[in-house]
Design an enzyme around this catalytic site. Structure first.
Site, PDB file in Angstrom:
ATOM      1  N   ASN A  12      34.938  36.987  38.618  1.00 12.36           N
ATOM      2  CA  ASN A  12      35.686  37.454  37.441  1.00 12.36           C
ATOM      3  C   ASN A  12      37.152  37.080  37.572  1.00 12.36           C
ATOM      4  OD1 ASN A  12      33.467  38.903  36.425  1.00 12.36           O
ATOM      5  ND2 ASN A  12      34.068  40.773  37.504  1.00 12.36           N
ATOM      6  N   GLY A  40      36.148  39.682  41.010  1.00 10.37           N
ATOM      7  CA  GLY A  40      34.693  39.748  40.879  1.00 10.37           C
ATOM      8  C   GLY A  40      34.132  40.220  42.206  1.00 10.37           C
ATOM      9  N   LYS A  41      33.252  41.196  42.154  1.00  5.28           N
ATOM     10  CA  LYS A  41      32.786  41.771  43.423  1.00  5.28           C
ATOM     11  C   LYS A  41      32.127  40.722  44.324  1.00  5.28           C
ATOM     12  CE  LYS A  41      32.266  46.313  41.398  1.00  5.28           C
ATOM     13  NZ  LYS A  41      33.584  46.799  41.806  1.00  5.28           N
ATOM     14  N   GLY A  42      31.338  39.831  43.725  1.00  3.53           N
ATOM     15  CA  GLY A  42      30.683  38.809  44.544  1.00  3.53           C
ATOM     16  C   GLY A  42      31.704  37.904  45.204  1.00  3.53           C
ATOM     17  N   GLU A 140      26.845  43.062  39.525  1.00  2.00           N
ATOM     18  CA  GLU A 140      27.576  42.527  38.362  1.00  2.00           C
ATOM     19  C   GLU A 140      26.892  41.292  37.770  1.00  2.00           C
ATOM     20  OE1 GLU A 140      32.135  44.108  38.911  1.00  2.00           O
ATOM     21  OE2 GLU A 140      31.699  42.084  39.618  1.00  2.00           O
ATOM     22  N   ALA A 250      39.183  46.159  45.317  1.00  2.00           N
ATOM     23  CA  ALA A 250      38.517  45.279  46.293  1.00  2.00           C
ATOM     24  C   ALA A 250      38.457  45.844  47.712  1.00  2.00           C
ATOM     25  CB  ALA A 250      39.119  43.870  46.312  1.00  2.00           C
ATOM     26  N   ALA A 251      38.825  47.107  47.894  1.00  2.00           N
ATOM     27  CA  ALA A 251      38.699  47.689  49.248  1.00  2.00           C
ATOM     28  C   ALA A 251      37.222  47.735  49.654  1.00  2.00           C
ATOM     29  CB  ALA A 251      39.303  49.090  49.281  1.00  2.00           C
ATOM     30  N   GLY A 252      36.368  48.170  48.735  1.00  2.00           N
ATOM     31  CA  GLY A 252      34.933  48.208  49.038  1.00  2.00           C
ATOM     32  C   GLY A 252      34.393  46.816  49.302  1.00  2.00           C
ATOM     33  N   ASP A 253      34.859  45.835  48.517  1.00  2.00           N
ATOM     34  CA  ASP A 253      34.404  44.451  48.717  1.00  2.00           C
ATOM     35  C   ASP A 253      34.839  43.940  50.093  1.00  2.00           C
ATOM     36  OD1 ASP A 253      33.451  44.496  46.115  1.00  2.00           O
ATOM     37  OD2 ASP A 253      35.322  43.698  45.300  1.00  2.00           O
TER      38      ASP A 253
HETATM   39  O1  RIB Z   1      35.642  45.462  43.252  1.00  2.00           O
HETATM   40  C1  RIB Z   1      36.758  44.954  42.584  1.00  2.00           C
HETATM   41  C2  RIB Z   1      36.324  44.006  41.516  1.00  2.00           C
HETATM   42  O2  RIB Z   1      35.602  44.701  40.537  1.00  2.00           O
HETATM   43  C3  RIB Z   1      37.452  43.346  40.771  1.00  2.00           C
HETATM   44  O3  RIB Z   1      37.906  42.167  41.383  1.00  2.00           O
HETATM   45  C4  RIB Z   1      36.872  43.129  39.388  1.00  2.00           C
HETATM   46  O4  RIB Z   1      36.634  41.793  39.079  1.00  2.00           O
HETATM   47  C5  RIB Z   1      35.589  43.947  39.352  1.00  2.00           C
HETATM   48  O5  RIB Z   1      34.493  43.149  39.415  1.00  2.00           O
END
Ligand code: RIB
Length: 305
Positions: A12, A40-42, A140, A250-253
């Site tokens: 994203n 974007g989470k991925g 997502e 994005a902390a979780g990512d």
């Molecule tokens: O986890 C954060 C993400 O969630 C963001 O980068 C946003 O694109 C949403 O997908």
């Protein structure tokens, strides 16, 4: 050879405003800043795994617009293999994000090209999955694609991680048997288990329910409280390093990507969780999604205050 991680999921463009607080329904607020940031989470999890030591391939779709080129370029700049990132005739996925002065955020996503990631696309890039050690999915992209990817991962004997984000309802029951590590946050754990999750004790109850539903192991991320690990035999609480948060996007990512990179490198589960937590803690001290994700040397240099 670095361990190989494949991320199947979203890319994203994040349209980020900072405001003193999150707006209420019907309210217009004066924002303090605006930026477009790759997210974007991925893609965030792919960047995290790459910066934190893994060799990474991304499977996803971007639109035939300027954002699509930028999103692909951001991954290529991290040496992430993008042979399975397809350009489709649509707009790229976007996320509208407001971050407030308490570092909290509110996010609305529009899937766009992410909706074109079908099970057929996963099969077209089967060689990428076969070459991996660890497969990571999130929510997502279409559910049918996630379910298919989890099952392919299980059939191929890979370590399969599902970060069920965003989630507001239970997962299909037949997914659980394919999941080695289920990594929800508190609200996702609650949506999946049907139980309230607002304390360590309630997180243990929800994690037990998710394991009874078929997940191999569960890690519930608890924000500043750290995370709870459950494997069906017991629980372990991992407190988070204390840092001053600027932006939790994005902390979780970062946790998921860091955990996967460490696990793929042969590090023990407990140390992989601690490693992911340090990476996530560092990410909240910086603004934005991908720009906030630390490198391996940042994590190695981290000293708890
Ligand atoms: O986890 C954060 C993400 O969630 C963001 O980068 C946003 O694109 C949403 O997908």
């Amino acid at each position: 050879m670095p361990a190989k991680v494949v991320v199947i999921g979203s890319l994203n463009m994040d349209l980020v405003t900072r405001a003193p607080r999150l707006p209420r329904g019907g309210e217009t607020l004066i924002g303090e800043s605006f930026a477009t940031v790759s997210g974007g989470k991925g893609a965030n999890q792919a960047v995290a795994a790459a910066r934190l030591g893994a060799q990474v391939s991304m499977v996803g779709c971007v639109g035939s617009d300027a954002y699509g080129e930028e999103l692909r370029g951001a991954l290529l700049a991290e040496q992430i293999d993008c042979q399975a990132v397809s350009t489709v005739d649509d707009s790229s996925g976007v996320a509208l994000i407001v971050v407030d002065d308490n570092s909290q955020n509110a996010i609305v996503i529009v899937a766009g090209a992410n909706g074109a990631l079908t099970p057929e696309v996963i099969d077209r890039f089967g060689a990428v999955l076969r070459a991996s050690d660890v497969i990571i999915c999130q929510l997502e992209v279409p559910d049918a694609t996630v379910g298919h990817a989890l099952k392919r991962g299980r059939e191929l004997g890979k370590t399969v991680i599902l970060n069920p984000a965003p989630a507001s309802r239970p997962l299909p029951a037949d997914w659980y048997a394919s999941i080695d590590y289920l990594i929800p946050n508190e609200s996702e754990a609650s949506a999946l288990s049907g139980l309230p999750v607002d304390s360590l004790a309630s997180a243990e109850t929800a994690a037990s329910r998710l394991i009874a539903m078929g997940a191999g192991k569960v890690i519930i991320t608890l924000g500043a409280q750290g995370s709870l690990f459950a494997n069906g035999k017991g629980f372990e609480h991992f407190p988070a390093p204390k840092v001053k948060a600027v932006d939790t996007t994005a902390a979780g990512d970062t946790f998921v990507g860091g955990f996967a990179a460490a696990l793929a490198a042969g590090i023990s589960e407990a140390d992989a969780i601690r490693f992911g937590q340090v990476a996530a803690a560092l990410s909240v001290t910086r603004a934005g999604a991908q720009p906030s994700i630390p490198t391996l040397s940042d994590v190695q240099a981290f000293k708890a205050p």
